[in-house]
Design a protein around this motif. Sequence first.
Motif: not given
Lengths: 149, 149, 149, 149, 149, 149, 149, 149, 149, 149
Positions: H40-51, H72-88
Motif C-alpha cells: 500500500a505504501c509503495l502505491g499498489q493498494m488503496a488505504l481507507n481513511k483511518e489507515q 485506487v492507484p494504477y498498479k504495477g511496480s516495475l519500470p520494465t516488463s522484464v525486471p533488471t533488479d536481481p532480487l526481483i
Amino acid sequence: MISHRQQVTDMILSAKVLNNIQWSSVAQEIGLSKEWVTAACLGQMALNKEQAEKIGQIFNLSDEAVAWLQIVPYKGSLPTSVPTDPLIYRWYEVVNVYGSTIKELIHEEFGDGIMSAIDFSMDIQRESHENGDRVNVVLSGKFLPYKSY
Amino acid sequence: MISHRQQVTDMILSAKVLNNIQWSSVAQEIGLSKEWVTAACLGQMALNKEQAEKIGQIFNLSDEAVAWLQIVPYKGSLPTSVPTDPLIYRWYEVVNVYGSTIKELIHEEFGDGIMSAIDFSMDIQRESHENGDRVNVVLSGKFLPYKSY
Amino acid sequence: MISHRQQVTDMILSAKVLNNIQWSSVAQEIGLSKEWVTAACLGQMALNKEQAEKIGQIFNLSDEAVAWLQIVPYKGSLPTSVPTDPLIYRWYEVVNVYGSTIKELIHEEFGDGIMSAIDFSMDIQRESHENGDRVNVVLSGKFLPYKSY
Amino acid sequence: MISHRQQVTDMILSAKVLNNIQWSSVAQEIGLSKEWVTAACLGQMALNKEQAEKIGQIFNLSDEAVAWLQIVPYKGSLPTSVPTDPLIYRWYEVVNVYGSTIKELIHEEFGDGIMSAIDFSMDIQRESHENGDRVNVVLSGKFLPYKSY
Amino acid sequence: MISHRQQVTDMILSAKVLNNIQWSSVAQEIGLSKEWVTAACLGQMALNKEQAEKIGQIFNLSDEAVAWLQIVPYKGSLPTSVPTDPLIYRWYEVVNVYGSTIKELIHEEFGDGIMSAIDFSMDIQRESHENGDRVNVVLSGKFLPYKSY
Amino acid sequence: MISHRQQVTDMILSAKVLNNIQWSSVAQEIGLSKEWVTAACLGQMALNKEQAEKIGQIFNLSDEAVAWLQIVPYKGSLPTSVPTDPLIYRWYEVVNVYGSTIKELIHEEFGDGIMSAIDFSMDIQRESHENGDRVNVVLSGKFLPYKSY
Amino acid sequence: MISHRQQVTDMILSAKVLNNIQWSSVAQEIGLSKEWVTAACLGQMALNKEQAEKIGQIFNLSDEAVAWLQIVPYKGSLPTSVPTDPLIYRWYEVVNVYGSTIKELIHEEFGDGIMSAIDFSMDIQRESHENGDRVNVVLSGKFLPYKSY
Amino acid sequence: MISHRQQVTDMILSAKVLNNIQWSSVAQEIGLSKEWVTAACLGQMALNKEQAEKIGQIFNLSDEAVAWLQIVPYKGSLPTSVPTDPLIYRWYEVVNVYGSTIKELIHEEFGDGIMSAIDFSMDIQRESHENGDRVNVVLSGKFLPYKSY
Amino acid sequence: MISHRQQVTDMILSAKVLNNIQWSSVAQEIGLSKEWVTAACLGQMALNKEQAEKIGQIFNLSDEAVAWLQIVPYKGSLPTSVPTDPLIYRWYEVVNVYGSTIKELIHEEFGDGIMSAIDFSMDIQRESHENGDRVNVVLSGKFLPYKSY
Amino acid sequence: MISHRQQVTDMILSAKVLNNIQWSSVAQEIGLSKEWVTAACLGQMALNKEQAEKIGQIFNLSDEAVAWLQIVPYKGSLPTSVPTDPLIYRWYEVVNVYGSTIKELIHEEFGDGIMSAIDFSMDIQRESHENGDRVNVVLSGKFLPYKSY
C-alpha cells in the motif's frame, strides 16, 4: 534555453490554443499548402528565414524560437511505433492491411523501386457525400527506380 | 489440410509467378478495382462465392482453397510492426512524419472523429511527369464523428 | 511449390557452398558490381530475365526459381531489428553513434533532405595498410531535397 | 549541477542555433575532420583538455561543462532502436537491405572477422552530378580477424 | 539441402548426445582451446578445412555439412535479446549491473576506447573452494582506442 | 527531497567531474576493490554506514544523500535492454556469441546449475602486450547446483 | 534426429494425453516432488540416468530421447516475455504488483542480496476453504548476500 | 499539486530514509501484515481513511497526500516488463522456468481455472537453516474455476 | 504554459482528489453518460464550449485549460501497450483470450467488417448477485461492413 | 503425433471450412452459448468428455484429438501483443481509449478490486437499427475486491 525543436512546437501549440489560430489561416499567410505548413509548425519540416519570421509573428515567438524553426528537425511525430490515437492508427492500419497490395501494384506498374516520401506532397480535402462526407487524400510521390550498377 | 488462409495466399503467389499473371488482369476478370482484388488475393479481404470461384480458375486452386477464399481472414499483411521493405516503409514514414499533421487538419475541418479504414477505397495511378513519373494515390474514407452520449 | 523468394535464396546459398562459388565470379559473369549482384542473389534486388537465367545456370536453379528471381522481393535481410552478428552490428553501431553527426553535416551542406538509399551504390574495397589492412567502403547516394509545396 | 553529458550537448546545440555556428568552422578551429568534431560536440567522443577548452570558447561554456567534455560519454545518439528520422533511417535501411551482402563480401575478401567501428573514420563529401548532386561517404575501418586460440 | 549453418549445428548436437561426446575431447583432437572449439561447433566461428574435416569425422557429418563448417556463420547464439536461461541470464545480469562500472574503470585506465570482442579469448576453469567450487573465467580483449581524425 | 538513489548517483558523478576524482583513489580510501566501490557509487550496491560516510566526505554529499547510500538500490545500470554504448555492447556481444558455449562448458564440468552473479567478484587489469595492451578481466562466481527435491 | 530438448518434451506431452498419465503418479514413481519432476518432464531440469530411464518407460520414449533427458536444457518455459495464459499471467502480475514490496521486505530482514531461484523449492497444495478452495504455494529459496570485496 | 500517486510514494520513500522507518513497524501501527502495508505504501493498494491518516502521521504527509492514499492507484511496480533488479528478476525467472509446471499441476488438481491474484495473500518469513538462512514465502490464492455458460 | 492536454488532465485529477468529486456527479451536471464524461475529463474526448466551461467550473480550471478541453486530444490512456494494472489487464485478457471468438461470431452474423469503436457507446452497471455483485458492461458499436469496390 | 492443442484447432478450422459448419449450430448441439463453445473450439477453454466427443463427431476428429480437447490449453488467441486485425484491434482500442475510464468508474462504484475475466460471460447480439445494425455485447464479470490482510 532552447535545445530541442520540440520546445518550439510546444510554444506554437500553446499559442494556437490560447489565440484560437487555424492552420488553414497560417497556411494562407505563408502562401503554401496547409499540409506542408502544418507539418512545419509541428516540427517536421525546416522553414526558411522569411517563413520562420512570419510564423514567429503569428504565434508570438522569441527570436531564439524563430532561429530554431530554420533548423532541420529530427523528424517523426509519433510517440510510439504503433500509434494509439484512433485517427492516426487508421492510417497505420491502411499501411498494414494494404501494404503488400501497394507493393504489388506499384511494382507491376513501375518495376522495382519506391514511391518517394521526400519528393512527395499530400492534399487533404472534404468530399461531400450523401451518406456522410468523406476525407479524400491525394498522395503524390515520385517513383524512384532501383538500378543495377 | 488447409487450416490458415496464408496457405491459400501462398498457392496464389506460386501460381502467379509460374504463369506470369498480372493483378490488373485478375481485377478485370473479376470486374472490380485492382486495389481491392489484389488485397483479397493477398489474404486481406473475403471474396463471395462467385468471385472466389473465378479466382480459383485463374490460379488453378482446389475446391478447399476456394472455400477458404470466402472466409474472412485475420488481416494485417506485414511481418513486423515497423516494415523493413523500403517501398512499404516509405508509407510508414509518411504516417510517422505527417501523422500529427493529418490529425490536426482532419480535426480542423471535421471536428473529433476519424477517417474510416473500412468504408474506404484506394486508387493507385501512374502520373506522367517530365522530371520522372509519379505514383499518385487517392485515399477516400468516410468521416466518422465521435458523438457524446 | 515456391511461394516466397527466401526459398530461392536458400537454394542459391546451398549451391554456393556445395560448389564453392565466389560472389565476385558471379558478378563478373553478370557484368555488374559484386555489391549489386550479391544483394540480388540474397533476395534484395529483382533481376531481369537475362540476369536471372545466368544466375539460374550458375546455381543450377529450376525454371520456377528463375521466374522468382525476376519478382521484386520483400526487402530487409536481417532477422532482428538490432542485428546480432558482430560484423553487421558494427554498421548498426556506426549509424547509432554517428547518426546525429551524419544528419547535421548533410543538412549543413545540402539543407533539408536525405541521401537516397534507392539511387544509391556501394563499393567495398580492401586497402593495404602497414598496421593491418582496412575495409574501405564508398557509399554514394543522390541528395533528395524536401521541398515546400 | 551537471550530471550527464547530454546537458552539455544541449548547451552546445542551443549556442549553435543562437549564434549560427557552422560545424565545419568548429572543425577548422580544432584542426580535425568535421565528422569527428561534430560527433564529439554531439556527445559521442571524448575531447582532450585543449580541444575541450576551444569548444568551450566557441560555444561559451562554463568550466564545469568543459570538464564534462573530457569525460568519455555513454555513446549512442538515437532515441529509438529503429530511427524515425528519414535521413538517418535511410542509413538503417542500407544496413538492413545490404547487411547480408556486406557480410558476404567482406568475408569473401578477408575471411572471418569484422570491419572495426573504433579504428574507423568517415568522410562525407558533396559530389556534383548533372542529375542532381550526390552525397558521397567514405567509411574506412581496419579489418579485425577472428583468430582461433 | 543445407541452406543455413543452424542445420549443421543441429546435426552436431544430435550426434553429440547420441554418442556422448565431450567438448573437451573434441578440443583436444583439434588442438585448440575448448572455448573456441565449442563456439565453432555451435555455429559461432568458421573452421578451416583441416579443422572442419576433423569435426566431420568426430560427429559423422556429410561432405556438405563439412563444407558449411568453413563458411562464416551469422553469429549470435541466443533466441531472445534478454536470455531466459538462468545460467546465461546471470552473465547478462553481470553486464547490466556492472556495465557502467566496467565502462568507468576501463576508461579510467585506458582512456576512450573499447575492449575488443574479436581480438579476444576466454578461459573457463573450475576453482576448488572449501565453501563450494567456483567458476573462474578469464576474459582477455585487446584495448582498441578511439582516435581523433 | 531525495526519493530515488539515481539522484545520489547524479550528485556523485557531478562532484567526480568537478573535482577530478579517480575511482581507484576512492577505492583505496574505502579499502576495497575498485570494481565493488565503483559499482556502489554508481548505485548498484548498498554501502554500510562507515563506507557511506566516507563516500559522503569524498564527494561532499548531504546527510540525506549519505543515508540513501545505505539503502539497497533497484539495480541495473543500463538504459536499454541491448546497450548502445560500444564498450558495454562488446560485453553484451560476448554473452550473445559465447552464451551457448559458456553454458555447454560449465555444464560439462559442473553439471546442471549456474555461476552465481551474487557470490561473485570481478577484477579488471591492464596487461601489457607488444601488439597493444589488453584488458584482462577475471570473473569469479560460485557454482550453484540445481538439486532435485 | 533429435537436436533440441523441445522435441522430447513434445513426445512426453503427446504420450501423456494419449495414455492419460498424471504428473503426480510420475512423481511417485520417480520418488521426488511433483513440482521438480513435472518441471524436468517439461524440459526445465536435467534428469540423471536412472530417472531418465524411468521417464522413458513411463512415456515410452526411444533411447535417443532418454539420452536427451540427461542433457541440461535451455531453460525458460514461456513463449513470450509477458505470458498471455491467464493462470501464468496471475503469477507475473504478483511479481509486478508485489515486486517492490518483496524487495523491500527481504532487504529489511536480510540486507542486500537475493532469494535464490537455484537453491530453491516449491510446493503447491490445495487448501480446503469454506469460501472456495485455495491454492497454497510455498516457495523456499536460500538467501544469498551480496558481499563487498 | 499532486496529480499522480507516484508523487506520494516518493514522499513516503524520502521520509522513510530520512527517519529510518521500518516497514514492519509501520505494519504494526496499522495492525495489518507487513506485506499488504508495504504494498500500500509503495502505491499498489488503496488505504481507507483511518489507515491513510496513520500513514500520513508516520511519514509526515500533507492532507492532500493523505487524500491520494485513499485513491485506487494504477498498479504495477516495475519500470520494465522484464525486471533488471536481481532480487526481483529471480521471481520473474521462477515464473518463467516453473510457469508451465505451475499450470500443469494446478490444472491437474483443480481443473481449468486460475489461482487468484486478488483474493490473495503473501507471507514472507526468514527460516533459519544451518547451510544459510532461507527466505520462505507462502502465497495463498483462491482457486477460481472457468465455467461453461 | 499549457502545451499538452495531459497537463489539463493532471489539473482535473488533482482537483478531483482534493475536493472529493465523483465522476457520476460531474456527468449529471453535464447531462451525459458517466462513461463519456469521464473519458472526456481523462483526455480521451473533446468537449464543446459549454461542456468545457462547466467542467472548468467544477474543477476550478483556468481559461487556458478550458480552451484545451475543446481541442481533440491525442488518444490512448495507457502507459504501456500491455497494461500492468490488474483491472485494465483483465480487459486486455478478454480481448486476447476471446479475440478470435469475437471475430468468428461477428463475421458469422454480419459478414466481413468491424464493430465500430467510434460510433460506439459503453454502459457500466452494478448487478446485484447473491454470490457477489457483478460488473455488467454493455458495449454497443455500429457494424461497419467492408465493401468491394 | 499431437503435442500442442493448436494442432487440434487447426483440424477444427479445416473441417469447419470444408463442411461449412456454423459456430451457432455447434453451440446448439452442445447446448451452451455460442461464445463459450467457439472459444473452446478455438483452443481457449477445456471441454469435458461428453462435450469433446460431440465436437469430435461434428468435426470428424480422431480419438487423440478428442483427448486433447479435454486438456486445459495455453490460452491467448492473438499472434501479437497489439492485434493487427481491424475487428480485433477495435476492441484493443476500446481498452486503450476507455481503459482509464473503466478503471475510474468501477472503483467509484465498487472500491478497489477488479472485474473478473474468469467468472465471466459474454453475449454478442445483433441489434437492428435504422442507421445500420449494431453489434451489442454484454460483458458480465464478478467484482472481486482487494482485501487488506
